[in-house]
Design a protein around this motif. Sequence first.
Motif, PDB file in Angstrom:
ATOM      1  N   SER A 230      34.673  30.158  32.101  1.00  0.00           N
ATOM      2  CA  SER A 230      35.603  31.463  31.657  1.00  0.00           C
ATOM      3  C   SER A 230      35.111  32.471  31.163  1.00  0.00           C
ATOM      4  O   SER A 230      34.184  32.168  30.399  1.00  0.00           O
ATOM      5  N   ASP A 231      35.817  33.625  31.025  1.00  0.00           N
ATOM      6  CA  ASP A 231      35.208  34.564  30.472  1.00  0.00           C
ATOM      7  C   ASP A 231      36.203  35.768  30.203  1.00  0.00           C
ATOM      8  O   ASP A 231      36.977  36.184  31.251  1.00  0.00           O
ATOM      9  N   THR A 232      36.436  36.133  28.837  1.00  0.00           N
ATOM     10  CA  THR A 232      37.223  36.985  28.513  1.00  0.00           C
ATOM     11  C   THR A 232      36.762  37.825  27.154  1.00  0.00           C
ATOM     12  O   THR A 232      36.058  37.408  26.423  1.00  0.00           O
ATOM     13  N   GLY A 294      32.440  44.223  36.306  1.00  0.00           N
ATOM     14  CA  GLY A 294      32.474  42.955  36.449  1.00  0.00           C
ATOM     15  C   GLY A 294      31.599  42.375  37.207  1.00  0.00           C
ATOM     16  O   GLY A 294      30.798  42.736  38.039  1.00  0.00           O
ATOM     17  N   HIS A 295      31.924  40.907  37.295  1.00  0.00           N
ATOM     18  CA  HIS A 295      31.020  39.920  38.228  1.00  0.00           C
ATOM     19  C   HIS A 295      31.785  38.656  38.268  1.00  0.00           C
ATOM     20  O   HIS A 295      32.997  38.434  38.087  1.00  0.00           O
ATOM     21  N   GLY A 296      31.391  38.099  39.426  1.00  0.00           N
ATOM     22  CA  GLY A 296      32.049  36.885  39.733  1.00  0.00           C
ATOM     23  C   GLY A 296      31.515  35.785  38.760  1.00  0.00           C
ATOM     24  O   GLY A 296      30.856  35.989  37.814  1.00  0.00           O
ATOM     25  N   ILE A 321      36.522  37.196  39.691  1.00  0.00           N
ATOM     26  CA  ILE A 321      35.993  38.377  39.441  1.00  0.00           C
ATOM     27  C   ILE A 321      36.560  38.634  37.817  1.00  0.00           C
ATOM     28  O   ILE A 321      37.656  38.311  37.624  1.00  0.00           O
ATOM     29  N   THR A 322      35.687  39.206  37.082  1.00  0.00           N
ATOM     30  CA  THR A 322      36.104  39.893  35.859  1.00  0.00           C
ATOM     31  C   THR A 322      36.252  41.135  35.863  1.00  0.00           C
ATOM     32  O   THR A 322      35.697  41.750  36.928  1.00  0.00           O
ATOM     33  N   ASP A 323      37.401  41.835  35.173  1.00  0.00           N
ATOM     34  CA  ASP A 323      37.314  43.354  35.030  1.00  0.00           C
ATOM     35  C   ASP A 323      37.225  43.540  33.642  1.00  0.00           C
ATOM     36  O   ASP A 323      38.171  43.261  32.679  1.00  0.00           O
ATOM     37  N   GLU A 324      36.081  44.319  33.282  1.00  0.00           N
ATOM     38  CA  GLU A 324      35.517  44.496  31.897  1.00  0.00           C
ATOM     39  C   GLU A 324      34.871  45.914  31.529  1.00  0.00           C
ATOM     40  O   GLU A 324      33.959  45.741  31.205  1.00  0.00           O
ATOM     41  N   PRO A 325      35.588  46.753  31.718  1.00  0.00           N
ATOM     42  CA  PRO A 325      35.112  47.982  31.426  1.00  0.00           C
ATOM     43  C   PRO A 325      35.037  48.143  29.976  1.00  0.00           C
ATOM     44  O   PRO A 325      35.548  47.431  29.058  1.00  0.00           O
ATOM     45  N   ILE A 337      37.542  45.465  27.076  1.00  0.00           N
ATOM     46  CA  ILE A 337      38.672  44.658  27.390  1.00  0.00           C
ATOM     47  C   ILE A 337      38.445  44.002  28.569  1.00  0.00           C
ATOM     48  O   ILE A 337      37.895  44.686  29.553  1.00  0.00           O
ATOM     49  N   GLU A 338      38.353  42.693  28.510  1.00  0.00           N
ATOM     50  CA  GLU A 338      37.899  41.912  29.891  1.00  0.00           C
ATOM     51  C   GLU A 338      39.066  40.706  30.356  1.00  0.00           C
ATOM     52  O   GLU A 338      39.347  39.877  29.543  1.00  0.00           O
ATOM     53  N   ASP A 339      39.533  40.926  31.491  1.00  0.00           N
ATOM     54  CA  ASP A 339      40.359  39.829  32.170  1.00  0.00           C
ATOM     55  C   ASP A 339      39.414  38.968  33.078  1.00  0.00           C
ATOM     56  O   ASP A 339      38.524  39.722  33.748  1.00  0.00           O
TER      57      ASP A 339
HETATM   58 MN   LIG Z   1      32.207  38.844  31.638  1.00  0.00          MN
END
Ligand SMILES: [Mn+2]
Length: 361
Positions: A230-232, A294-296, A321-325, A337-339
């Motif tokens: 997981s990644d947050t 982001g990335h997978g 995927i992540t969304d982390e600008p 901030i990353e989801d």
């Molecule tokens: Mn990440």
Amino acid sequence: MSDIFDRRINRLREILSDREAALITNEKNIGYFCGFFHSEGYYLLTREKAYLLVDFRYIEAANQKAHGCEVICFHKLSEDLLKILAENEIKSVKIEAEYMTVARLRFFRHKLEAKGITVSDGSELDKKIAGCRIIKDETELEKIRTAQKIAEKAYLEMLNFVKVGVSERELAARLEFLMKMNGAEDISFDLITITGKKTSLPHGVPSDAKIAEGDFFTCDFGAVYEGYHSDTTRTVAVGHATEEMREIYTTVLNAQLSALDVVKAGVPAADVDRAARKVIDDAGYGKYFGHATGHGVGLDIHESPAVSYRGNEILRAGMIITDEPGIYLPDRFGVRIEDMLCVTDTGYENLVSLPKELIIL
Ligand SMILES: [Mn+2]
């Protein structure tokens, strides 16, 4: 259970001709195709058969865990491998290009080519495997959801310890401990628990530096559950936040939300990146956002697809995927901030349930 592996194996077989085999040495890939995730294994796939070769140390575990293949205890790898190749009349072996060391490739070339077996370029194999792994099935999604739940629980428990005077390293140690106590088999990567000026480093390393009043505290974290990551990321302020800190935070949040609005099967991953980037560019901070949006995520913490304006992947249902600008002001502070999302036909399932408005502890 074994039909999951049969399905995966049969997809991989699409790139094999009759007298050809794929030799897989990457631990994650071996686990993906047979369910056995330990190091030092060799997985050989032909049109008709599949073999997992392990040495004595792993044989008992391999017999219990591996599906859809014949488990073989090798004594001398090259001899046992050549025997299987001869039995199957294999003339050519594809090897993963991305994971093989030069020394290992030399070894296999030397042994196999002496018997008239060609060792062929594996980039096609790598591409095919990445193409299989990029879409997660329901069993994989469940593992990622569980990893995320463990990570979030640990994060919320750790937040109780985020106070003026506490060191970054202590918080990293505590978060790792809490993740493992909550059921993580490992942490997804070296946890990022950074504070103050160091938050301007996207991948800053926790040190003895202590949290001070008025700092941002950035925590990038993830747990591993049954091989899946997981990644947050969340950024919080300690004590108070200045107007400028609030403005940067709001800009990053708006960028993150704009990217979310775009996520849906059929949309180019590059458009997701562009949506986030536009908000940050328009606010005048474009040069302070130097990484992809982001990335997978899956068996590896970074895998396909890249969520970057340079990427050319089209989002499909089942991709994670992540969304982390982020905005990083050198020597001052940064916010990310990353989801983590699962792409669906109508949008996405947000696997992260933590709040995103600015929290001041
Ligand atoms: Mn990440």
